[in-house]
Write an enzyme that holds these catalytic residues in place. Structure first.
Site, PDB file in Angstrom:
ATOM      1  N   LYS A  45       0.835  -1.268   0.135  1.00 12.43           N
ATOM      2  CA  LYS A  45      -0.385  -0.333   0.048  1.00 12.43           C
ATOM      3  C   LYS A  45       0.653   1.046  -0.406  1.00 12.43           C
ATOM      4  CE  LYS A  45      -4.063  -1.851   1.979  1.00 12.43           C
ATOM      5  NZ  LYS A  45      -4.758  -2.200   1.383  1.00 12.43           N
ATOM      6  N   ARG A  79     -10.223 -11.230   1.738  1.00 11.29           N
ATOM      7  CA  ARG A  79     -11.574 -12.452   1.101  1.00 11.29           C
ATOM      8  C   ARG A  79     -11.076 -13.421   1.408  1.00 11.29           C
ATOM      9  NH1 ARG A  79     -11.832  -8.880  -4.530  1.00 11.29           N
ATOM     10  NH2 ARG A  79     -10.880  -7.678  -3.014  1.00 11.29           N
TER      11      ARG A  79
HETATM   12  N1  BES Z   1      -8.275  -3.350   3.863  1.00  6.29           N
HETATM   13  C1  BES Z   1      -8.208  -3.160   2.367  1.00  6.29           C
HETATM   14  C2  BES Z   1      -9.209  -2.102   2.388  1.00  6.29           C
HETATM   15  C3  BES Z   1      -9.652  -0.726   2.757  1.00  6.29           C
HETATM   16  C4  BES Z   1      -9.353   0.471   2.770  1.00  6.29           C
HETATM   17  C5  BES Z   1     -10.151  -0.512   3.894  1.00  6.29           C
HETATM   18  C6  BES Z   1      -8.736   1.639   2.704  1.00  6.29           C
HETATM   19  C7  BES Z   1     -10.457   0.665   4.446  1.00  6.29           C
HETATM   20  C8  BES Z   1      -9.533   1.574   3.788  1.00  6.29           C
HETATM   21  C9  BES Z   1      -7.764  -4.210   2.333  1.00  6.29           C
HETATM   22  O1  BES Z   1      -7.998  -5.350   2.142  1.00  6.29           O
HETATM   23  C10 BES Z   1      -7.582  -3.653   0.528  1.00  6.29           C
HETATM   24  O2  BES Z   1      -6.350  -3.707   0.400  1.00  6.29           O
HETATM   25  N2  BES Z   1      -8.504  -4.390  -0.634  1.00  6.29           N
HETATM   26  C11 BES Z   1      -8.172  -3.426  -1.748  1.00  6.29           C
HETATM   27  C12 BES Z   1      -8.655  -4.397  -3.596  1.00  6.29           C
HETATM   28  C13 BES Z   1      -7.904  -4.876  -4.365  1.00  6.29           C
HETATM   29  C14 BES Z   1      -6.571  -5.196  -4.731  1.00  6.29           C
HETATM   30  C15 BES Z   1      -8.538  -5.438  -4.859  1.00  6.29           C
HETATM   31  C16 BES Z   1      -8.924  -2.240  -2.444  1.00  6.29           C
HETATM   32  O3  BES Z   1      -9.585  -1.426  -1.363  1.00  6.29           O
HETATM   33  O4  BES Z   1      -7.901  -0.857  -2.744  1.00  6.29           O
HETATM   34 MN    MN Z   2      -5.422  -5.266   1.412  1.00  5.05          MN
END
Ligand code: BES
Ligand code: MN
Ligand code: ZN
Length: 489
Positions: free
Chosen positions: A269, A343
């Site tokens: 991230k 997921r």
């Molecule tokens: N935990 C994150 C989602 C999230 C983002 C929660 C911001 C709270 C605030 C999740 O694990 C994630 O990283 N999701 C990705 C999915 C993508 C890689 C398909 C996302 O939302 O960018």
């Molecule tokens: Mn994630």
């Protein structure tokens, strides 16, 4: 905050709180004529969100009597959630005025039942003063420490019952907030399991914790892949409240996402805002809080909650984009992004829930996608379902709790986005409709079981204080899930 019920008498002393609707102002039954004239002099109109502060010296009194007026708006448009907000503003005003003990005058509007009002007020009383200050040497104490909710004789039973439930829900929500706000160096999977055990002891539900070997034995390969990079090893947390032993086969299963920190893994991230990813166990906090309230109230139904807790870090032992991994169900998964980890853990957790715990209904709660924030913002939880009847129950729970929800569609075309030629599924469906494809990924593992998926990415964590919500963890889901469970009794 101490909250208690008090039978109202005409000679009630001390500082008071009055809720007044806009259309009530004219003929309001003021406790004293002086209060009425002072309120008029201030031009208090009972508008929603309006507060007024009065102070006056009564005959023979040593210190002034303080009065907080809180406007409710038009009584026909009043809802429980509007009352909560008005109450939050009023209690903050009282605190600002250095009031220590406040007495709320008896509820006098028919539009909301006394029990529900008492519950909402108690919830707010507990929620409004919440601060995460465990690590501060000097804590700012709030001056308002006691709320007395006055009632008329005929309201007694309802008010006492409502206050008790409201306190339980407020407490459970604050516990969930603490779990979310604790930093990830403290709130490891192991610590989260300890917190669940403690909550079980305090509120009366059973907790079982499985370590790696046992998780491996269950075949939860997708879950274990996510935790592979971290020295803080996974814990599978199982909580049970068997409140309806006469129908042992009816089981509500709650599954909470429990990523104690989400760095994204190799699909790392951005640095900006990564610290907020300590909140990626908000779903776990919601189900631990909900189990606490369900057990404390002794709801007559069987509920099992599961959290597949682990940490998504980066190291030489971690999984990679391009990997093809297994899962408890036997389905294979191609990893497109190690940041779509939630997921994977949920797929195994819901599969465990339906096959091992034999849950007949499943609700999963997860901070799953940034796309949910883009779609619905910070006010509303996104929901997917394979069962509209179950969704109708969730809508009732949303009404009771004030926690907003919105259903997203699950048209068959969206399932195509999770397909790959090389495995049974892939773990991202691309940018488009990201919240839906993430939910539908989990759907592939619940078999035919009636299922609700709650994406709380937008609602679990708040950047600012608002009315009765403190910044940081919101405890979203605790009250929603409690009322949902209650609706099934
Ligand atoms: N935990 C994150 C989602 C999230 C983002 C929660 C911001 C709270 C605030 C999740 O694990 C994630 O990283 N999701 C990705 C999915 C993508 C890689 C398909 C996302 O939302 O960018
Ligand atoms: Mn994630
Ligand atoms: Zn995540």
């Amino acid at each position: 905050m101490d909250v208690r019920a008090l039978k109202y008498t005409d000679d009630l002393r001390g500082d008071v709180l009055l809720f007044v609707a806009e259309d009530q102002v004219e003929n309001y039954n003021w406790p004293t004529p002086l209060m009425k004239s002072l309120s008029e002099a201030q031009g208090f109109g009972g508008k929603f969100g309006e507060t007024a502060y009065l102070a006056y010296l009564e005959d023979g009194a040593e210190k002034p009597r303080q009065v907080i007026l809180s406007g409710l708006g038009k009584s026909a448009e009043l809802s429980l959630e509007k009352l909560r907000r008005a109450c939050g503003k009023a209690l903050n005003e009282a605190d600002k005025r250095k009031i220590q003990t406040l007495s709320m005058l008896p509820w006098s509007l028919d539009v909301l039942a006394a029990a529900a009002v008492a519950r909402a007020v108690a919830e707010v009383a507990l929620l409004v003063g919440y601060r995460f200050d465990r690590y501060l040497a000097e804590k700012k104490e709030r001056s308002l420490t006691s709320l007395q909710v006055c009632y008329e004789e005929e309201q007694e039973v309802d008010v006492i019952r409502g206050l008790k439930l409201g306190q339980t829900l407020g407490q459970a929500t604050n516990m969930a907030r603490n779990l979310v706000n604790e930093p990830a160096n403290y709130m490891t999977p192991e610590q989260l399991a300890k917190e669940a055990i403690e909550a079980g002891e305090q509120y009366g539900f059973a907790v079982e914790v499985l370590e790696e070997e046992a998780i491996l034995e269950l075949g939860m390969e997708a879950y274990l892949e996510v935790g592979k990079a971290s020295a803080n090893r996974p814990r599978l947390i199982i909580m049970r409240h068997l409140g309806n032993p006469s129908e042992p086969q009816e089981i509500l299963g709650l599954v909470g996402k429990g990523i104690t920190f989400d760095s994204g893994g190799l699909s790392i991230k951005p640095a900006q805002g990564m610290g907020a990813m300590k909140s990626d166990m908000g779903g776990a906090a919601a189900v631990i809080g909900a189990m606490s309230a369900i057990a404390a109230e002794g709801l007559k139904l069987n509920v099992v909650a599961v959290v597949a807790a682990c940490e998504n870090l980066i190291s030489g032992t971690g999984y990679r984009p391009g990997d093809i991994i297994g899962s408890m169900s036997g389905k294979t998964i191609q990893i497109e992004s190690t940041d779509a980890e939630g997921r994977l853990t949920l797929a195994d957790a819901v599969y465990y829930m339906v096959t091992k715990e034999k849950a007949t209904k499943v609700v999963d709660v997860a901070t799953l996608t940034g796309a949910a924030i883009i779609a619905l913002g910070n006010t509303t939880t996104a929901v997917l379902t394979n069962n509209q009847e179950l969704y109708a129950n969730l809508e009732l729970a949303s009404e009771s709790s004030g926690e907003r929800i919105w259903q997203l569609p699950s048209f068959p075309e969206y399932r195509e986005q999770n397909k790959t030629p090389y495995a049974d599924l892939k773990n991202t469906g691309g940018r488009e409709a990201g919240t839906i494809t993430a939910g539908l990924f989990i759907e592939a593992f619940v078999e035919e079981t009636p299922w609700l998926h709650l994406d709380i990415a937008g609602t679990a964590f708040s950047a600012k204080n608002q009315d009765y919500l403190a910044e940081g963890g919101t405890g979203v889901g605790v009250r929603l899930l409690y009322h949902f469970a209650e609706s099934l009794v």
